[in-house]
Design an enzyme around this catalytic site. Structure first.
Site, PDB file in Angstrom:
ATOM      1  N   GLY A 253      -1.312   4.903  -2.304  1.00 57.82           N
ATOM      2  CA  GLY A 253      -2.418   4.318  -1.552  1.00 57.82           C
ATOM      3  C   GLY A 253      -3.752   4.656  -2.192  1.00 57.82           C
ATOM      4  N   HIS A 254      -3.799   4.539  -3.528  1.00 55.61           N
ATOM      5  CA  HIS A 254      -5.039   4.820  -4.252  1.00 55.61           C
ATOM      6  C   HIS A 254      -4.981   4.194  -5.642  1.00 55.61           C
ATOM      7  CE1 HIS A 254      -2.393   8.176  -5.500  1.00 55.61           C
ATOM      8  NE2 HIS A 254      -2.988   7.996  -6.685  1.00 55.61           N
ATOM      9  N   SER A 255      -6.114   4.270  -6.316  1.00 54.88           N
ATOM     10  CA  SER A 255      -6.237   3.866  -7.710  1.00 54.88           C
ATOM     11  C   SER A 255      -6.943   4.991  -8.443  1.00 54.88           C
ATOM     12  CB  SER A 255      -7.064   2.583  -7.806  1.00 54.88           C
ATOM     13  OG  SER A 255      -7.263   2.211  -9.159  1.00 54.88           O
TER      14      SER A 255
END
Length: 138
Positions: free
Chosen positions: A55-57
């Site tokens: 749930g991130h970059s």
């Protein structure tokens, strides 16, 4: 942030040595396998089947994800397209470059996800809100 897309996400074949005496196989990851030097290694385990990870970059970090045991799905997004990749073989890794959103889910019982990262941990390298990720892609 450069314009990376899901086309920059790739399956990496990890060299496998098959033991002719059937004592088990061996996979080797050396510098020549990855397009970066590994600065951090971590792994996820005991993840409930209904839990989500990721749930991130990342702004700069590249990562290779490997299912050492069991299986899980990796959903990658570039702001316009998405692709789901199921990892379930310890001799295949998913290379995720910077600028790609990732979500991990559908973990099987006993799944272990090994991550080989190009950077040490730096909270400033993370984009944790999807709306901020979309803005970074403009």
């Amino acid at each position: 942030m450069k314009k990376t897309t899901i086309d920059n996400v790739a399956i990496i074949n990890i060299p496998k040595i098959i033991d002719e005496q059937r004592r088990g196989n061996l996979c080797v990851i050396e510098n020549s396998v990855l397009p970066y030097n590994v600065e951090r290694i971590y792994y996820l385990f005991d993840v409930p089947s209904d839990a989500n990870r990721g749930g991130h970059s990342h702004i700069a970090c590249h990562e290779l994800l490997i299912a050492l045991s069991g299986s899980f799905d990796v959903v990658v997004k570039d702001g316009e397209n998405l692709k789901t990749v199921t990892l379930n073989k310890p001799d295949k890794g998913l290379l995720i470059v910077d600028g790609i959103w990732r979500e991990l889910d559908n973990f099987s019982s006993g799944a272990v996800c090994l991550v080989l990262a190009s950077e040490t941990y730096d909270e400033a390298d993370y984009i944790r809100e999807y709306s901020a990720f979309l803005k970074s892609k403009q």
